[in-house]
Design an enzyme around this catalytic site. Sequence first.
Site, PDB file in Angstrom:
ATOM      1  N   CYS A  72      55.325  53.643  28.593  1.00 32.52           N
ATOM      2  CA  CYS A  72      54.124  54.481  27.210  1.00 32.52           C
ATOM      3  C   CYS A  72      55.394  55.625  26.673  1.00 32.52           C
ATOM      4  O   CYS A  72      55.523  56.381  27.104  1.00 32.52           O
ATOM      5  CB  CYS A  72      53.511  55.615  28.038  1.00 32.52           C
ATOM      6  SG  CYS A  72      52.243  56.741  27.615  1.00 32.52           S
TER       7      CYS A  72
ATOM      8  N   HIS B 267      44.332  60.771  24.642  1.00 34.14           N
ATOM      9  CA  HIS B 267      44.524  61.681  23.735  1.00 34.14           C
ATOM     10  C   HIS B 267      43.255  61.763  23.092  1.00 34.14           C
ATOM     11  O   HIS B 267      42.610  61.215  22.809  1.00 34.14           O
ATOM     12  CB  HIS B 267      46.359  61.119  22.914  1.00 34.14           C
ATOM     13  CG  HIS B 267      45.627  60.347  21.849  1.00 34.14           C
ATOM     14  ND1 HIS B 267      45.935  58.872  22.491  1.00 34.14           N
ATOM     15  CD2 HIS B 267      45.557  59.877  20.884  1.00 34.14           C
ATOM     16  CE1 HIS B 267      45.500  58.537  22.001  1.00 34.14           C
ATOM     17  NE2 HIS B 267      45.461  59.038  20.881  1.00 34.14           N
TER      18      HIS B 267
ATOM     19  N   ASN C 173      40.273  58.152  20.563  1.00 37.57           N
ATOM     20  CA  ASN C 173      40.213  57.223  20.328  1.00 37.57           C
ATOM     21  C   ASN C 173      39.673  56.334  21.343  1.00 37.57           C
ATOM     22  O   ASN C 173      41.078  56.734  21.955  1.00 37.57           O
ATOM     23  CB  ASN C 173      40.639  55.957  19.206  1.00 37.57           C
ATOM     24  CG  ASN C 173      40.622  57.352  17.734  1.00 37.57           C
ATOM     25  OD1 ASN C 173      39.199  57.570  17.385  1.00 37.57           O
ATOM     26  ND2 ASN C 173      41.602  57.205  16.942  1.00 37.57           N
TER      27      ASN C 173
ATOM     28  N   HIS D 285      47.306  56.266  26.061  1.00 38.54           N
ATOM     29  CA  HIS D 285      47.714  58.067  27.366  1.00 38.54           C
ATOM     30  C   HIS D 285      46.750  58.522  26.623  1.00 38.54           C
ATOM     31  O   HIS D 285      46.821  58.522  25.584  1.00 38.54           O
ATOM     32  CB  HIS D 285      49.019  58.003  26.858  1.00 38.54           C
ATOM     33  CG  HIS D 285      49.263  59.026  28.284  1.00 38.54           C
ATOM     34  ND1 HIS D 285      50.397  58.860  29.356  1.00 38.54           N
ATOM     35  CD2 HIS D 285      49.093  60.869  28.034  1.00 38.54           C
ATOM     36  CE1 HIS D 285      50.471  60.464  28.656  1.00 38.54           C
ATOM     37  NE2 HIS D 285      48.984  61.233  29.093  1.00 38.54           N
TER      38      HIS D 285
ATOM     39  N   GLY E 222      39.877  51.645  18.155  1.00 36.94           N
ATOM     40  CA  GLY E 222      40.795  52.201  17.203  1.00 36.94           C
ATOM     41  C   GLY E 222      41.748  52.582  18.077  1.00 36.94           C
ATOM     42  O   GLY E 222      42.587  53.084  17.821  1.00 36.94           O
TER      43      GLY E 222
ATOM     44  N   HIS F 291      42.826  63.942  19.498  1.00 37.30           N
ATOM     45  CA  HIS F 291      43.082  64.449  17.835  1.00 37.30           C
ATOM     46  C   HIS F 291      42.452  65.811  17.788  1.00 37.30           C
ATOM     47  O   HIS F 291      41.125  65.772  18.229  1.00 37.30           O
ATOM     48  CB  HIS F 291      42.904  63.147  16.977  1.00 37.30           C
ATOM     49  CG  HIS F 291      43.334  61.834  17.271  1.00 37.30           C
ATOM     50  ND1 HIS F 291      44.264  61.690  16.615  1.00 37.30           N
ATOM     51  CD2 HIS F 291      43.020  60.621  17.994  1.00 37.30           C
ATOM     52  CE1 HIS F 291      44.680  60.221  17.252  1.00 37.30           C
ATOM     53  NE2 HIS F 291      43.757  60.423  17.847  1.00 37.30           N
TER      54      HIS F 291
END
Length: 111
Positions: free
Chosen positions: A4, A99, A86, A97, A92, A101
Amino acid sequence: MSDCIFCKIIDGDIPSTKVYEDDKIYVFKDIYPKAPVHLLMIPKRHITSLAEVTADDADLMGYMLTKVPQIALQVGCEKGFRTIINTGADGGQEVYHIHIHILGGGGPLPF
Ligand code: AMP
Ligand code: ZN
């Protein structure tokens, strides 16, 4: 997770521009920023996506959301920012892992 890229960023095996770190989360600049501020917040514990989150992750997910506005403020998004998670192929998601944004910093977002 050994394959990862975000786990490798947490471990320092892949370079990143760190903005914030504590025992639970790591925040760094997105390598292809889509706004003047484009950060990624990740948990240090590998969770694949929002679709994989369980009740065991509730405290960590809540913690991440409480840190988002604090960090956004520190990087100049006092007039607002956008958060995006996402999820999965249709959402998308490119990196598996989880996250968040954090986007903003240049006036109203054009997208
Ligand atoms: P997503 O499509 O939500 O999975 O977003 C993955 C994000 O990770 C994209 O915005 C990429 O630009 C970003 N990204 C991929 N590799 C790196 C890296 N090595 N350092 C910083 N950001 C990255
Ligand atoms: Zn990972």
